[in-house]
Write an enzyme that holds these catalytic residues in place. Structure first.
Site, PDB file in Angstrom:
ATOM      1  N   CYS A 113      66.547 -19.446 -22.765  1.00  0.00           N
ATOM      2  CA  CYS A 113      66.985 -18.171 -23.329  1.00  0.00           C
ATOM      3  C   CYS A 113      68.437 -18.247 -23.810  1.00  0.00           C
ATOM      4  O   CYS A 113      68.705 -18.846 -24.840  1.00  0.00           O
ATOM      5  CB  CYS A 113      66.758 -17.035 -22.343  1.00  0.00           C
ATOM      6  SG  CYS A 113      66.754 -15.404 -23.135  1.00  0.00           S
ATOM      7  N   HIS A 221      61.118 -17.730 -20.933  1.00  0.00           N
ATOM      8  CA  HIS A 221      61.573 -17.906 -19.547  1.00  0.00           C
ATOM      9  C   HIS A 221      60.526 -18.646 -18.726  1.00  0.00           C
ATOM     10  O   HIS A 221      59.729 -18.035 -17.998  1.00  0.00           O
ATOM     11  CB  HIS A 221      61.884 -16.546 -18.917  1.00  0.00           C
ATOM     12  CG  HIS A 221      63.198 -15.974 -19.328  1.00  0.00           C
ATOM     13  ND1 HIS A 221      64.355 -16.132 -18.601  1.00  0.00           N
ATOM     14  CD2 HIS A 221      63.537 -15.278 -20.437  1.00  0.00           C
ATOM     15  CE1 HIS A 221      65.360 -15.533 -19.223  1.00  0.00           C
ATOM     16  NE2 HIS A 221      64.887 -15.010 -20.345  1.00  0.00           N
ATOM     17  N   GLU A 223      60.933 -20.299 -16.059  1.00  0.00           N
ATOM     18  CA  GLU A 223      61.207 -20.285 -14.620  1.00  0.00           C
ATOM     19  C   GLU A 223      60.346 -19.261 -13.881  1.00  0.00           C
ATOM     20  O   GLU A 223      60.146 -19.363 -12.664  1.00  0.00           O
ATOM     21  CB  GLU A 223      62.693 -20.040 -14.350  1.00  0.00           C
ATOM     22  CG  GLU A 223      63.201 -18.625 -14.576  1.00  0.00           C
ATOM     23  CD  GLU A 223      63.587 -18.318 -16.008  1.00  0.00           C
ATOM     24  OE1 GLU A 223      64.379 -17.379 -16.209  1.00  0.00           O
ATOM     25  OE2 GLU A 223      63.079 -18.994 -16.935  1.00  0.00           O
TER      26      GLU A 223
END
Length: 259
Positions: A113, A221, A223
């Site tokens: 990001c 994202h 994660e």
């Protein structure tokens, strides 16, 4: 054996509008520890406390995280406007030269990001301050309401260049991703290869051409739910492998110098 160390580039925040902290999402540490198999360590991303040289020698790789502050437009030669949002100039001062140094050394990093945007700016590229204001573009921002599960839910596809780095890693030309960003790449920087795009043409996956190390960066994202997501897991596993390879090379070089 000690795990290889990944420095997590965090952001500056105020708790209760008055207590300054350096912070990063817990899910970043989870992805590094549980999927990449490395030791996650937060970095106070401020040149008052650390230098790029110290970071390069102290860590085996770096995770360039997302965050609400944006890269300051002065870093790519544009004037600040209200559309550019909040900034973290201390992080700019650490992350941008760190990226360039890692590219030169072959030291691995993974950009997410804001980190994806930092990679582009560090290599001389520019950013759009607000993607949703561009003709024909969708709104890539985080939904304002809902649970975290709803905000991080998969929302659009990303199509990769056939035979490219991301296609080979994922074994698919198209994957589903979340989207939680307002800004995006306007002009790619020198050697920045746009290897994946959203349906509206927004760049979503890049790497640095001819770089000797791992430089994969994504606008979404990964994660979130990295251990179970079929796209996130191979990305973090590949990053962890690159970090361990760097650590092994650095250890071998140290043994040769001491011999």
């Amino acid at each position: 054996m000690a795990r290889s160390k990944v420095g997590i580039i965090g952001n500056s925040y105020l708790i209760n509008d008055q207590y300054p902290v350096h912070a990063g999402g817990t899910m970043n540490s989870e992805a590094i520890a549980e999927v990449a198999g490395c030791m996650p360590l937060m970095i106070p991303s401020d040149p008052r406390f650390v230098t790029v040289g110290e970071l390069l020698e102290s860590f085996d790789g770096f995770l360039l995280t997302g965050g609400r502050p944006n890269v300051h437009p002065h870093e790519y030669g544009e004037a600040e406007t209200e559309a550019h949002g909040a900034f973290d100039r201390a992080r700019d001062a650490i992350a941008l030269p760190l990226i360039r140094a890692c590219v030169d050394r072959g030291q691995p990093f993974l950009g997410i990001c804001r980190g994806f945007q930092e990679v582009n700016v560090a290599m001389g590229g520019t950013l759009h301050p607000e993607i949703r204001d561009l003709p024909g573009r969708m709104n890539h921002r985080m939904p304002p309401d809902g649970t975290l599960e709803e905000k991080f839910a998969l929302r659009h596809t990303v199509r990769f260049n056939p035979g490219g780095v991301f296609h080979r890693l994922f074994g698919a030309e198209e994957v589903m991703t979340n989207t939680l960003h307002g800004q995006g790449i306007k002009r790619p920087g020198a050697r920045v290869v746009v290897d994946g795009q959203a349906p509206d043409g927004t760049p979503e996956a890049v790497y640095i051409k001819d770089a000797p190390g791992f430089t994969m960066s994504v606008q979404w994202h990964p994660e979130w739910g990295a251990a179970s997501d079929p796209v996130s897991r191979p990305l973090f596993e590949a990053f962890g492998d690159a970090v361990r390879a760097w650590a092994a090379g650095a250890a071998q070089a140290g043994l040769q110098r001491s011999a």
